[in-house]
Design a protein around this motif. Structure first.
Motif, PDB file in Angstrom:
ATOM      1  N   GLU A  16      27.946  -9.044  31.446  1.00  0.00           N
ATOM      2  CA  GLU A  16      28.974  -8.269  30.758  1.00  0.00           C
ATOM      3  C   GLU A  16      30.275  -9.065  30.685  1.00  0.00           C
ATOM      4  OE1 GLU A  16      31.329  -3.998  31.175  1.00  0.00           O
ATOM      5  OE2 GLU A  16      30.115  -4.728  32.820  1.00  0.00           O
ATOM      6  N   ASP A  17      30.593  -9.793  31.758  1.00  0.00           N
ATOM      7  CA  ASP A  17      31.841 -10.560  31.792  1.00  0.00           C
ATOM      8  C   ASP A  17      31.871 -11.652  30.725  1.00  0.00           C
ATOM      9  OD1 ASP A  17      32.686  -9.008  33.939  1.00  0.00           O
ATOM     10  OD2 ASP A  17      31.850 -10.392  35.414  1.00  0.00           O
ATOM     11  N   GLY A  18      30.766 -12.354  30.539  1.00  0.00           N
ATOM     12  CA  GLY A  18      30.694 -13.384  29.504  1.00  0.00           C
ATOM     13  C   GLY A  18      30.853 -12.803  28.117  1.00  0.00           C
ATOM     14  N   CYS A  19      30.260 -11.659  27.891  1.00  0.00           N
ATOM     15  CA  CYS A  19      30.387 -10.978  26.603  1.00  0.00           C
ATOM     16  C   CYS A  19      31.831 -10.557  26.369  1.00  0.00           C
ATOM     17  CB  CYS A  19      29.463  -9.770  26.588  1.00  0.00           C
ATOM     18  SG  CYS A  19      29.582  -8.790  25.089  1.00  0.00           S
ATOM     19  N   TYR A  38      20.129  -9.304  31.631  1.00  0.00           N
ATOM     20  CA  TYR A  38      20.243  -9.220  33.092  1.00  0.00           C
ATOM     21  C   TYR A  38      21.151  -8.097  33.563  1.00  0.00           C
ATOM     22  CZ  TYR A  38      18.319 -13.841  32.320  1.00  0.00           C
ATOM     23  OH  TYR A  38      17.564 -14.885  31.870  1.00  0.00           O
ATOM     24  N   GLU A  39      21.312  -7.067  32.772  1.00  0.00           N
ATOM     25  CA  GLU A  39      22.055  -5.885  33.190  1.00  0.00           C
ATOM     26  C   GLU A  39      21.106  -4.702  33.075  1.00  0.00           C
ATOM     27  OE1 GLU A  39      24.964  -5.906  34.467  1.00  0.00           O
ATOM     28  OE2 GLU A  39      25.889  -7.744  33.773  1.00  0.00           O
ATOM     29  N   GLY A  40      21.255  -3.762  33.945  1.00  0.00           N
ATOM     30  CA  GLY A  40      20.411  -2.580  33.902  1.00  0.00           C
ATOM     31  C   GLY A  40      19.680  -2.382  35.206  1.00  0.00           C
ATOM     32  N   PRO A  41      18.776  -1.423  35.247  1.00  0.00           N
ATOM     33  CA  PRO A  41      18.129  -1.068  36.511  1.00  0.00           C
ATOM     34  C   PRO A  41      17.325  -2.207  37.147  1.00  0.00           C
ATOM     35  CG  PRO A  41      17.189   0.182  34.682  1.00  0.00           C
ATOM     36  CD  PRO A  41      18.335  -0.598  34.142  1.00  0.00           C
ATOM     37  N   MET A  50      28.818  -0.565  30.618  1.00  0.00           N
ATOM     38  CA  MET A  50      29.236  -1.476  29.552  1.00  0.00           C
ATOM     39  C   MET A  50      30.387  -0.915  28.720  1.00  0.00           C
ATOM     40  SD  MET A  50      27.310  -4.023  29.943  1.00  0.00           S
ATOM     41  CE  MET A  50      26.099  -4.170  31.207  1.00  0.00           C
ATOM     42  N   LEU A  51      31.280  -0.197  29.362  1.00  0.00           N
ATOM     43  CA  LEU A  51      32.398   0.399  28.632  1.00  0.00           C
ATOM     44  C   LEU A  51      33.435  -0.639  28.203  1.00  0.00           C
ATOM     45  CD1 LEU A  51      32.911   3.636  30.734  1.00  0.00           C
ATOM     46  CD2 LEU A  51      31.764   3.388  28.537  1.00  0.00           C
ATOM     47  N   PRO A  53      33.044  -3.951  27.187  1.00  0.00           N
ATOM     48  CA  PRO A  53      32.717  -4.614  25.919  1.00  0.00           C
ATOM     49  C   PRO A  53      32.753  -3.650  24.732  1.00  0.00           C
ATOM     50  CG  PRO A  53      31.126  -5.245  27.585  1.00  0.00           C
ATOM     51  CD  PRO A  53      31.965  -4.149  28.162  1.00  0.00           C
ATOM     52  N   THR A  54      32.292  -2.431  24.941  1.00  0.00           N
ATOM     53  CA  THR A  54      32.303  -1.454  23.857  1.00  0.00           C
ATOM     54  C   THR A  54      33.730  -1.167  23.403  1.00  0.00           C
ATOM     55  OG1 THR A  54      30.302  -0.448  24.756  1.00  0.00           O
ATOM     56  CG2 THR A  54      31.540   0.851  23.175  1.00  0.00           C
ATOM     57  N   SER A  55      34.610  -0.968  24.353  1.00  0.00           N
ATOM     58  CA  SER A  55      36.017  -0.706  24.021  1.00  0.00           C
ATOM     59  C   SER A  55      36.659  -1.910  23.339  1.00  0.00           C
ATOM     60  CB  SER A  55      36.797  -0.354  25.288  1.00  0.00           C
ATOM     61  OG  SER A  55      36.309   0.841  25.839  1.00  0.00           O
ATOM     62  N   ALA A  56      36.318  -3.119  23.796  1.00  0.00           N
ATOM     63  CA  ALA A  56      36.874  -4.333  23.191  1.00  0.00           C
ATOM     64  C   ALA A  56      36.395  -4.495  21.750  1.00  0.00           C
ATOM     65  CB  ALA A  56      36.500  -5.561  24.016  1.00  0.00           C
ATOM     66  N   ILE A  57      35.146  -4.145  21.482  1.00  0.00           N
ATOM     67  CA  ILE A  57      34.609  -4.231  20.119  1.00  0.00           C
ATOM     68  C   ILE A  57      35.354  -3.257  19.205  1.00  0.00           C
ATOM     69  CG2 ILE A  57      32.592  -3.668  18.699  1.00  0.00           C
ATOM     70  CD1 ILE A  57      30.898  -4.759  21.059  1.00  0.00           C
ATOM     71  N   ILE A  58      35.555  -2.050  19.680  1.00  0.00           N
ATOM     72  CA  ILE A  58      36.276  -1.054  18.889  1.00  0.00           C
ATOM     73  C   ILE A  58      37.727  -1.487  18.694  1.00  0.00           C
ATOM     74  CG2 ILE A  58      37.140   1.331  18.870  1.00  0.00           C
ATOM     75  CD1 ILE A  58      34.464   2.049  20.345  1.00  0.00           C
TER      76      ILE A  58
END
Length: 65
Positions: A16-19, A38-41, A50-51, A53-58
């Motif tokens: 997530e950090d790289g994204c 490599y993220e998830g259960p 993943m809030l 990256p989602t917020s950054a995209i918006i």
């Protein structure tokens, strides 16, 4: 029912950090698909939301509607 078709370049990240860094630096453009591996259960400790990256995209107005 139509089959969804996704086209465009895929940007693949291992975290997530790289994204997040790529979004904030302008390396992601409208129409790019983002894959975070490599993220998830199975990939990480628990299921992250993943809030960031989602917020950054918006915020960068990269959402295609």
């Amino acid at each position: 029912m139509k089959s969804p078709k996704i086209t465009g370049p895929a940007r693949v990240f291992d975290s997530e950090d790289g994204c997040q860094q790529a979004i904030l630096s302008g390396a992601i453009t409208a129409g790019d698909m983002i894959v975070i591996r490599y993220e998830g259960p199975k990939g990480g400790p628990g299921m992250r939301e993943m809030l960031a990256p989602t917020s950054a995209i918006i915020g960068a107005v990269l959402v295609i509607r």
